[in-house]
Design an enzyme around this catalytic site. Structure first.
Site, PDB file in Angstrom:
ATOM      1  CG  HIS A  73      -0.795   7.371 -13.026  1.00  0.00           C
ATOM      2  ND1 HIS A  73      -0.074   7.980 -12.023  1.00  0.00           N
ATOM      3  CD2 HIS A  73       0.101   6.713 -13.797  1.00  0.00           C
ATOM      4  CE1 HIS A  73       1.212   7.698 -12.173  1.00  0.00           C
ATOM      5  NE2 HIS A  73       1.337   6.934 -13.243  1.00  0.00           N
ATOM      6  N   GLY A 111      -2.244  -0.196  -3.012  1.00  0.00           N
ATOM      7  CA  GLY A 111      -1.005  -0.039  -3.761  1.00  0.00           C
ATOM      8  C   GLY A 111      -1.032   1.223  -4.603  1.00  0.00           C
TER       9      GLY A 111
END
Length: 207
Positions: free
Chosen positions: A112, A146
């Site tokens: 990320h 999540g």
């Protein structure tokens, strides 16, 4: 040394996929790329992987309509048929359902473009610049239910320079991603001896 078999999921060019494929060429790398799999048959990364001699497969999500889990069950079957022990997401642009996340819990990794837990989701570079951050970077983490919330494995820090735009910062962070991701994956899949012997990219800081 036995090498872990890794499948890479992409939706586009998959530049981080290419970084993993290149890293796997090293004889002391503890992983090999067993399959590059895309939800888009026209993904550029499929051709790049094939040119590198890596098996590829496309399982188009569109025929499955809104049934994301049915598509993921087809993905899961292909991953297992390829003998994959781990899954690396590299620009895979589909939100995963609990089925696939749970099926590969502890064995699915993502990269990320922010220093998580800061800036999960999109527009990470713009958000870092607008916040006046002195540094940005990228995070390799395990995938959980999540979004961008999984346990952090490794991070690389990149300074935010005066006059940076989201585009210029993105370019430098991407270079850091290409160094960090192979190292984080090697650490995840390798045992202590493999990690000690691996001589891949281990410096996760940019000057």
């Amino acid at each position: 040394m036995s090498r872990a078999r890794v499948a890479v999921l992409i939706s586009g060019r998959g530049s981080n996929m290419t970084a993993l494929v290149e890293a796997a060429r090293a004889p002391d790398c503890p992983f090999e790329i067993a399959l590059v799999l895309s939800n888009r048959p026209d993904a550029e990364g499929l051709a790049l992987a094939a040119q590198a001699g890596v098996p590829t497969l496309a399982i188009d999500h569109r025929p499955f309509g809104a049934d994301r889990e049915a598509h993921e069950r087809a993905l899961d079957a292909a991953l297992r048929e390829a003998g994959a022990g781990y899954v690396a997401l590299a620009g895979y642009m589909r939100v995963l359902t609990p089925f696939l996340v749970e099926a590969w819990a502890g064995r699915m990794i993502n990269i990320h473009p922010s220093l998580l837990p800061k800036y999960p989701g999109l527009d990470t570079h713009r958000r870092a610049i607008e916040a006046g951050d002195a540094e940005a970077g990228c995070t390799a983490h395990l995938v959980t239910a999540g979004v961008d919330e999984g346990p952090i494995l490794q991070q690389a820090r990149v300074p935010v320079l005066e006059g940076d735009t989201p585009e210029t910062l993105s370019s430098r962070v991407l270079e850091a991603e290409h160094r960090l991701y192979p190292a984080a994956l090697a650490r995840l899949v390798g045992d202590a001896d493999a990690r000690e012997g691996y001589r891949g990219p281990v410096d996760q800081s940019s000057p």
